[in-house]
Design an enzyme around this catalytic site. Structure first.
Site, mmCIF file in Angstrom:
data_model
loop_
_atom_site.group_PDB
_atom_site.id
_atom_site.type_symbol
_atom_site.label_atom_id
_atom_site.label_comp_id
_atom_site.label_asym_id
_atom_site.label_seq_id
_atom_site.Cartn_x
_atom_site.Cartn_y
_atom_site.Cartn_z
ATOM 1 N N ASP A 67 0.870 -1.173 0.000
ATOM 2 C CA ASP A 67 0.000 0.000 0.000
ATOM 3 C C ASP A 67 0.910 1.227 0.000
ATOM 4 O OD1 ASP A 67 -1.635 2.116 0.628
ATOM 5 O OD2 ASP A 67 -2.594 1.149 2.351
ATOM 6 N N VAL A 68 0.910 1.990 -1.098
ATOM 7 C CA VAL A 68 1.860 3.095 -1.206
ATOM 8 C C VAL A 68 1.630 4.168 -0.135
ATOM 9 C CG1 VAL A 68 2.278 2.797 -3.681
ATOM 10 C CG2 VAL A 68 0.491 4.391 -2.923
ATOM 11 N N ASN A 94 2.420 5.371 -9.859
ATOM 12 C CA ASN A 94 1.148 5.415 -10.601
ATOM 13 C C ASN A 94 -0.083 5.223 -9.719
ATOM 14 O OD1 ASN A 94 -0.638 4.743 -13.123
ATOM 15 N ND2 ASN A 94 -0.795 2.960 -11.783
ATOM 16 N N TYR A 166 -9.250 14.908 -4.939
ATOM 17 C CA TYR A 166 -8.477 14.384 -6.072
ATOM 18 C C TYR A 166 -7.737 15.513 -6.802
ATOM 19 C CZ TYR A 166 -7.639 11.514 -10.277
ATOM 20 O OH TYR A 166 -7.061 10.820 -11.326
ATOM 21 N N LYS A 170 -3.674 16.121 -7.150
ATOM 22 C CA LYS A 170 -3.021 16.165 -8.463
ATOM 23 C C LYS A 170 -2.317 17.513 -8.688
ATOM 24 C CE LYS A 170 -4.196 11.996 -9.827
ATOM 25 N NZ LYS A 170 -3.168 10.929 -9.957
HETATM 26 C C1 BGC Z 1 -9.849 10.565 -13.456
HETATM 27 C C2 BGC Z 1 -10.960 9.973 -14.306
HETATM 28 C C3 BGC Z 1 -11.480 11.017 -15.285
HETATM 29 C C4 BGC Z 1 -10.358 11.689 -16.034
HETATM 30 C C5 BGC Z 1 -10.841 12.837 -16.902
HETATM 31 C C6 BGC Z 1 -8.797 11.142 -14.369
HETATM 32 O O1 BGC Z 1 -7.722 11.642 -13.629
HETATM 33 O O2 BGC Z 1 -9.297 9.548 -12.624
HETATM 34 O O3 BGC Z 1 -12.010 9.522 -13.472
HETATM 35 O O4 BGC Z 1 -12.348 10.387 -16.213
HETATM 36 O O5 BGC Z 1 -9.387 12.180 -15.133
HETATM 37 O O6 BGC Z 1 -11.737 13.684 -16.243
#
Ligand code: BGC
Length: 268
Positions: A67-68, A94, A166, A170
């Site tokens: 598990d990273v 990744n 998310y 990112k």
């Molecule tokens: C997400 C996907 C999404 C895509 C484009 C990715 O980083 O994990 O769920 O479809 O971006 O929006």
């Protein structure tokens, strides 16, 4: 026969039992690398990728659980690479997850889990990679001391309602990559990222599995098709190889044009 791009090199791919990671592991293997295939929970899936690497004409491969988000597990992946292959030349950080929720409803656990895997997990694995590259020193297999490739996302630049955890991870990963690249380039460590758009994997199945969903998704993709994991894998092979030896601190967008603001084609 021409030499394969990654002949003699050793790769470690996190989150390699499915989706983009799986395709990357197989493609690196097919290009001649020996591959550590990291999986989180399903050994059968890890073993299947190992078999696919070998079937693709790749070198040796092993599946390793980890598990990273747990530093000791990241260290374990590198220990396994050292024991089996004597070291690592290419690390594809990744592994990633989504735990989506509208902003006001997002729990601290959802926030934390995504940050732990998608940002802190990337940091810890990349740190281990750098330590391992330094320990093992140069090898004749590559001009670089080592290569790190992060799987980022178009959401390092595109805000994403309902996915604050998310997009934040990112966005953070983008500057982690650039800062590492700046700090480590002088010793021959190349750090880069791939930013996939919508790729047909389990993480976004609801976005492409019905005809209606796919039609809505395609409005966001100028190139007119949803991506395949292999689209990303081919980019990873290139970034891992000496063919990209002068590419440092770059994000390669593999997104069919998703970051081109296609909704502006007939507006604005
Ligand atoms: C997400 C996907 C999404 C895509 C484009 C990715 O980083 O994990 O769920 O479809 O971006 O929006």
């Amino acid at each position: 026969m021409t030499a394969r791009l990654l002949e003699g090199q050793r790769a470690l791919v996190t989150g390699a039992s499915s989706g983009i990671g799986r395709a990357v592991a197989i493609a690196l293997g097919a290009a001649g690398a020996r591959v550590v295939v990291n999986f989180l929970s399903n050994p059968a899936k890890g073993d299947a990728v190992v078999a696919a690497v070998r079937a693709a004409g790749g070198g040796d491969a092993i599946a390793v659980r980890g598990d990273v988000a747990k530093p000791e597990d990241c260290i374990g992946l590198f220990d396994a690479a050292r024991e089996r292959f004597g070291g690592v030349d290419i690390v594809v950080a990744n592994a990633g997850i989504q735990r989506d929720a509208p902003f006001a409803e997002m729990t601290l656990a959802q926030w934390q889990q995504v940050l732990d895997v998608n940002l802190t997990g990337q940091f810890v694995c990349a740190q281990e990679a750098v330590r391992q590259f330094r320990r093992q020193g140069r090898t004749p297999a590559s001009r670089a001391l080592g290569k790190i490739i992060f799987t980022n996302s178009v959401h390092q630049v595109i805000p994403w309602a309902g996915h604050a955890n998310y997009a934040t991870a990112k966005g953070g990963l983008k500057l982690l990559m650039k800062t590492m690249a700046q700090e480590l380039a002088a010793e021959g460590i190349r750090v880069n990222a791939i930013a996939p758009g919508a790729i047909r994997t389990e993480i976004n199945r609801p976005a492409w599995e019905t005809r209606e969903a796919e039609a809505a998704l395609l409005k966001l993709i100028p190139y007119g098709r949803v991506g395949d994991p292999e689209d990303v894998a081919r980019a990873a092979v290139w970034l891992a190889s000496d063919d990209s030896d002068y590419v440092v601190g770059t994000t390669l967008f593999v997104d069919g044009g998703m970051t081109l603001y296609p909704s502006f084609r007939d507006a604005g």
